[in-house]
Motif scaffolding. Sequence first.
Motif, PDB file in Angstrom:
ATOM      1  N   PHE A  16     -16.308  -0.106  -3.219  1.00 14.13           N
ATOM      2  CA  PHE A  16     -14.962   0.358  -2.909  1.00 14.13           C
ATOM      3  C   PHE A  16     -15.021   1.869  -3.021  1.00 14.13           C
ATOM      4  CE2 PHE A  16     -10.573   1.427  -4.461  1.00 14.13           C
ATOM      5  CZ  PHE A  16      -9.955   1.254  -3.233  1.00 14.13           C
ATOM      6  N   ALA A  17     -14.618   2.545  -1.959  1.00 16.42           N
ATOM      7  CA  ALA A  17     -14.846   3.989  -1.876  1.00 16.42           C
ATOM      8  C   ALA A  17     -13.557   4.733  -1.552  1.00 16.42           C
ATOM      9  CB  ALA A  17     -15.918   4.280  -0.826  1.00 16.42           C
ATOM     10  N   PRO A  18     -12.659   4.876  -2.523  1.00 15.07           N
ATOM     11  CA  PRO A  18     -11.392   5.575  -2.276  1.00 15.07           C
ATOM     12  C   PRO A  18     -11.580   7.085  -2.229  1.00 15.07           C
ATOM     13  CG  PRO A  18     -11.545   4.995  -4.584  1.00 15.07           C
ATOM     14  CD  PRO A  18     -12.761   4.406  -3.922  1.00 15.07           C
ATOM     15  N   SER A  19     -10.670   7.733  -1.528  1.00 18.12           N
ATOM     16  CA  SER A  19     -10.601   9.192  -1.525  1.00 18.12           C
ATOM     17  C   SER A  19      -9.550   9.609  -2.546  1.00 18.12           C
ATOM     18  CB  SER A  19     -10.233   9.713  -0.137  1.00 18.12           C
ATOM     19  OG  SER A  19     -11.224   9.367   0.809  1.00 18.12           O
ATOM     20  N   PRO A  20      -9.871  10.505  -3.462  1.00 17.91           N
ATOM     21  CA  PRO A  20      -8.919  10.892  -4.504  1.00 17.91           C
ATOM     22  C   PRO A  20      -7.913  11.919  -4.016  1.00 17.91           C
ATOM     23  CG  PRO A  20     -10.962  12.054  -4.844  1.00 17.91           C
ATOM     24  CD  PRO A  20     -11.187  11.149  -3.653  1.00 17.91           C
ATOM     25  N   THR A  21      -7.177  11.535  -2.983  1.00 26.26           N
ATOM     26  CA  THR A  21      -6.190  12.446  -2.393  1.00 26.26           C
ATOM     27  C   THR A  21      -4.761  12.001  -2.671  1.00 26.26           C
ATOM     28  OG1 THR A  21      -6.338  11.240  -0.293  1.00 26.26           O
ATOM     29  CG2 THR A  21      -7.769  13.152  -0.559  1.00 26.26           C
ATOM     30  N   GLY A  22      -4.597  10.955  -3.467  1.00 27.06           N
ATOM     31  CA  GLY A  22      -3.264  10.445  -3.783  1.00 27.06           C
ATOM     32  C   GLY A  22      -3.385   9.206  -4.644  1.00 27.06           C
ATOM     33  N   SER A  23      -2.273   8.535  -4.839  1.00 30.17           N
ATOM     34  CA  SER A  23      -2.248   7.321  -5.659  1.00 30.17           C
ATOM     35  C   SER A  23      -2.961   6.167  -4.949  1.00 30.17           C
ATOM     36  CB  SER A  23      -0.798   6.917  -5.950  1.00 30.17           C
ATOM     37  OG  SER A  23      -0.098   7.954  -6.600  1.00 30.17           O
ATOM     38  N   LEU A  24      -3.344   5.171  -5.718  1.00 26.41           N
ATOM     39  CA  LEU A  24      -3.984   3.982  -5.142  1.00 26.41           C
ATOM     40  C   LEU A  24      -2.926   3.145  -4.434  1.00 26.41           C
ATOM     41  CD1 LEU A  24      -6.558   2.283  -4.844  1.00 26.41           C
ATOM     42  CD2 LEU A  24      -5.917   1.103  -6.956  1.00 26.41           C
ATOM     43  N   HIS A  25      -3.013   3.099  -3.104  1.00 27.56           N
ATOM     44  CA  HIS A  25      -2.063   2.352  -2.293  1.00 27.56           C
ATOM     45  C   HIS A  25      -2.303   0.854  -2.482  1.00 27.56           C
ATOM     46  CE1 HIS A  25      -0.219   0.765   1.441  1.00 27.56           C
ATOM     47  NE2 HIS A  25       0.535   1.845   1.410  1.00 27.56           N
ATOM     48  N   ILE A  26      -1.232   0.080  -2.361  1.00 30.20           N
ATOM     49  CA  ILE A  26      -1.338  -1.356  -2.554  1.00 30.20           C
ATOM     50  C   ILE A  26      -2.295  -1.973  -1.531  1.00 30.20           C
ATOM     51  CG2 ILE A  26       0.566  -2.134  -1.058  1.00 30.20           C
ATOM     52  CD1 ILE A  26       0.116  -3.225  -4.697  1.00 30.20           C
ATOM     53  N   GLY A  27      -2.347  -1.394  -0.316  1.00 30.20           N
ATOM     54  CA  GLY A  27      -3.288  -1.885   0.687  1.00 30.20           C
ATOM     55  C   GLY A  27      -4.722  -1.597   0.316  1.00 30.20           C
ATOM     56  N   SER A  28      -4.974  -0.429  -0.275  1.00 32.34           N
ATOM     57  CA  SER A  28      -6.326  -0.096  -0.726  1.00 32.34           C
ATOM     58  C   SER A  28      -6.737  -0.984  -1.895  1.00 32.34           C
ATOM     59  CB  SER A  28      -6.391   1.375  -1.131  1.00 32.34           C
ATOM     60  OG  SER A  28      -6.103   2.221  -0.035  1.00 32.34           O
ATOM     61  N   ALA A  29      -5.795  -1.294  -2.767  1.00 34.91           N
ATOM     62  CA  ALA A  29      -6.088  -2.190  -3.885  1.00 34.91           C
ATOM     63  C   ALA A  29      -6.499  -3.564  -3.370  1.00 34.91           C
ATOM     64  CB  ALA A  29      -4.878  -2.306  -4.795  1.00 34.91           C
ATOM     65  N   ARG A  30      -5.873  -3.996  -2.287  1.00 37.77           N
ATOM     66  CA  ARG A  30      -6.234  -5.293  -1.676  1.00 37.77           C
ATOM     67  C   ARG A  30      -7.683  -5.243  -1.176  1.00 37.77           C
ATOM     68  NH1 ARG A  30      -4.832  -6.009   3.862  1.00 37.77           N
ATOM     69  NH2 ARG A  30      -4.998  -8.146   4.669  1.00 37.77           N
ATOM     70  N   THR A  31      -8.079  -4.135  -0.559  1.00 42.84           N
ATOM     71  CA  THR A  31      -9.458  -3.980  -0.115  1.00 42.84           C
ATOM     72  C   THR A  31     -10.410  -4.035  -1.301  1.00 42.84           C
ATOM     73  OG1 THR A  31      -8.840  -2.664   1.820  1.00 42.84           O
ATOM     74  CG2 THR A  31     -11.088  -2.394   0.989  1.00 42.84           C
ATOM     75  N   ALA A  32     -10.051  -3.331  -2.385  1.00 43.39           N
ATOM     76  CA  ALA A  32     -10.884  -3.369  -3.587  1.00 43.39           C
ATOM     77  C   ALA A  32     -11.013  -4.795  -4.109  1.00 43.39           C
ATOM     78  CB  ALA A  32     -10.285  -2.458  -4.658  1.00 43.39           C
ATOM     79  N   LEU A  33      -9.905  -5.532  -4.098  1.00 44.92           N
ATOM     80  CA  LEU A  33      -9.919  -6.908  -4.592  1.00 44.92           C
ATOM     81  C   LEU A  33     -10.855  -7.784  -3.760  1.00 44.92           C
ATOM     82  CD1 LEU A  33      -8.864  -9.220  -6.358  1.00 44.92           C
ATOM     83  CD2 LEU A  33      -6.941  -9.445  -4.750  1.00 44.92           C
ATOM     84  N   PHE A  34     -10.772  -7.678  -2.440  1.00 45.49           N
ATOM     85  CA  PHE A  34     -11.636  -8.494  -1.583  1.00 45.49           C
ATOM     86  C   PHE A  34     -13.109  -8.197  -1.865  1.00 45.49           C
ATOM     87  CE2 PHE A  34      -8.121  -8.758   1.895  1.00 45.49           C
ATOM     88  CZ  PHE A  34      -7.489  -9.742   1.175  1.00 45.49           C
ATOM     89  N   ASN A  35     -13.439  -6.925  -2.038  1.00 39.46           N
ATOM     90  CA  ASN A  35     -14.816  -6.557  -2.369  1.00 39.46           C
ATOM     91  C   ASN A  35     -15.218  -7.126  -3.720  1.00 39.46           C
ATOM     92  OD1 ASN A  35     -16.288  -4.391  -0.479  1.00 39.46           O
ATOM     93  ND2 ASN A  35     -14.089  -4.013  -0.363  1.00 39.46           N
ATOM     94  N   TRP A  36     -14.342  -6.983  -4.698  1.00 42.73           N
ATOM     95  CA  TRP A  36     -14.644  -7.443  -6.053  1.00 42.73           C
ATOM     96  C   TRP A  36     -14.843  -8.962  -6.087  1.00 42.73           C
ATOM     97  CZ3 TRP A  36     -12.185 -10.505  -9.794  1.00 42.73           C
ATOM     98  CH2 TRP A  36     -12.609 -10.329 -11.109  1.00 42.73           C
ATOM     99  N   LEU A  37     -13.950  -9.682  -5.410  1.00 36.42           N
ATOM    100  CA  LEU A  37     -14.071 -11.143  -5.387  1.00 36.42           C
ATOM    101  C   LEU A  37     -15.358 -11.579  -4.680  1.00 36.42           C
ATOM    102  CD1 LEU A  37     -10.384 -12.183  -4.577  1.00 36.42           C
ATOM    103  CD2 LEU A  37     -11.608 -12.545  -6.732  1.00 36.42           C
ATOM    104  N   PHE A  38     -15.710 -10.893  -3.596  1.00 39.40           N
ATOM    105  CA  PHE A  38     -16.931 -11.240  -2.869  1.00 39.40           C
ATOM    106  C   PHE A  38     -18.150 -11.024  -3.763  1.00 39.40           C
ATOM    107  CE2 PHE A  38     -20.409 -10.247   0.118  1.00 39.40           C
ATOM    108  CZ  PHE A  38     -20.380 -11.394   0.911  1.00 39.40           C
TER     109      PHE A  38
END
Length: 503
Positions: A16-38
């Motif tokens: 999971f590779a976020p850009s630290p340009t703002g808060s963690l968006h709920i959509g980005s958290a969903r992407t992180a979750l899918f990666n983590w679960l996989f």
Amino acid sequence: MSGSQKTAQPHVRVRFAPSPTGSLHIGSARTALFNWLFARRHGGAFVLRIEDTDVRRSCAEHERAIITDLQWLGLHWDEGPDVGGAFAPYRQSERAARHTAVAEHLIATGKAYRCFCPPERLEELRTMQRASGLTPRYDRRCAAIPAEEAAARTAAGEPAAVRLRVPDHTDLAIEDLLRGEVVFPAGAVGDFIILRSSGGASYNFAAAVDDLDMAITHVIRGDDHLSNTARQQLVFAALGARPPRYAHHSMVLGSDGGKLSKRHGATAVGDYRDAGYLPAAVVNYLALLSWSHGGEEVFTVAALEREFVLEELSTSPAVFDQGKLDWLGHQHVMLLDEETHLELMRAWLPATTAAPAVAALAAALKPSISSYGQVPELAAPVLDAPTLSSLGELLASRRCEGVPLEEFLELRAAGPVWLQPPDARRLLGTYRQLAADRGLGARKALPPLRLLLTGHEHGPELHYVLAAIDRDEALRRVRCGLALLRDLAHADRSPTHDPGGLR
């Protein structure tokens, strides 16, 4: 493949590779979750990489906030900037020398070239192409510059970017785990910049090089990255390397079908944490955005790890439904053991709240809340004495003749300082019997008592209210209410004084 069949894919590595340009968006958290679960399902590694190539907008504060939000969700990583790992460093800004070295290698092998075109010429070229109905792309003006000349001009200090030489006349196909083959026709992607004239790597180049160096096997992200995947796959091809497997899930939309944004309400993970939602409820809801498992909807994190199958994700856009999140929030509150629920209640109630009141309110509110952020407002009528003005307005429109409020005072005065809910229920039973002896039903007898105790017509069950207010305070409130009732009986106007200490 059945969701309950946990399969082993050796050496699975996702990031999971976020850009630290703002808060963690709920959509980005969903992407992180899918990666983590996989990763968890396949016994692989979940890598956190900070993509801070946007130097102007990136900041350490945003990085810390993203890490805090991911930890709150329980999406702990195996490698990352704070825990290290075999492929460190995990911030792109700390990998600049590696990006430059790879770009120089591509120049040396003829896969990339230096571009000296100033921004003004590039803008003019784009304007002309758009005016002609063409997709803007670089015209390769600098592609034919001999390597020796380009090197000399660079050595003399002339600014130059580095562009990847994209093969002509070849369609670019991406094998997507969710969408099948996605084809970009020849010419859709021009020679794009991989290294800026300032020396910084472009996003697509840095991402591809880092994925290669970190042995990432699967890239799972939103379908808004499909065009980025095309460019990153070209970088892999230029390096003679095998790209990861890609899966592009759908985006999360607002209720109006537009991109989920602040106009739809809370969009940052931190907003939901601050509102008192349980992280398990948020994780459960995010998993259900594009994924389903029969008719089952309430999942613990452990169940998601066991049942989640990446290939079952829908490619249709998901619509964020606050009502559904609230429903799941309530389900997860109800799943909590009493000790955990009590601790959370204590954290959200005023620090001065007595332990018996916390326990009574915990029992009273558990069936009603979706998030613990609701607790202060729901508890306030019980913990705070009613105001004179609000109580006067309510009592003026209600008939209280014959209601055994004086007798209630005697009953409560004879009891302990704090009542347990069962004891409070029995006291109310005696009170109701006194009212019944006067020909009054519960609908006549209980509302006036609730009003005097809370100043509200509705609220938690009355025995919990009694258990949450100590004896002296309950007596004081009812006595104040009775004094107000006497004033109202003698004057056809609102009282202008506080007859017994009501605020």
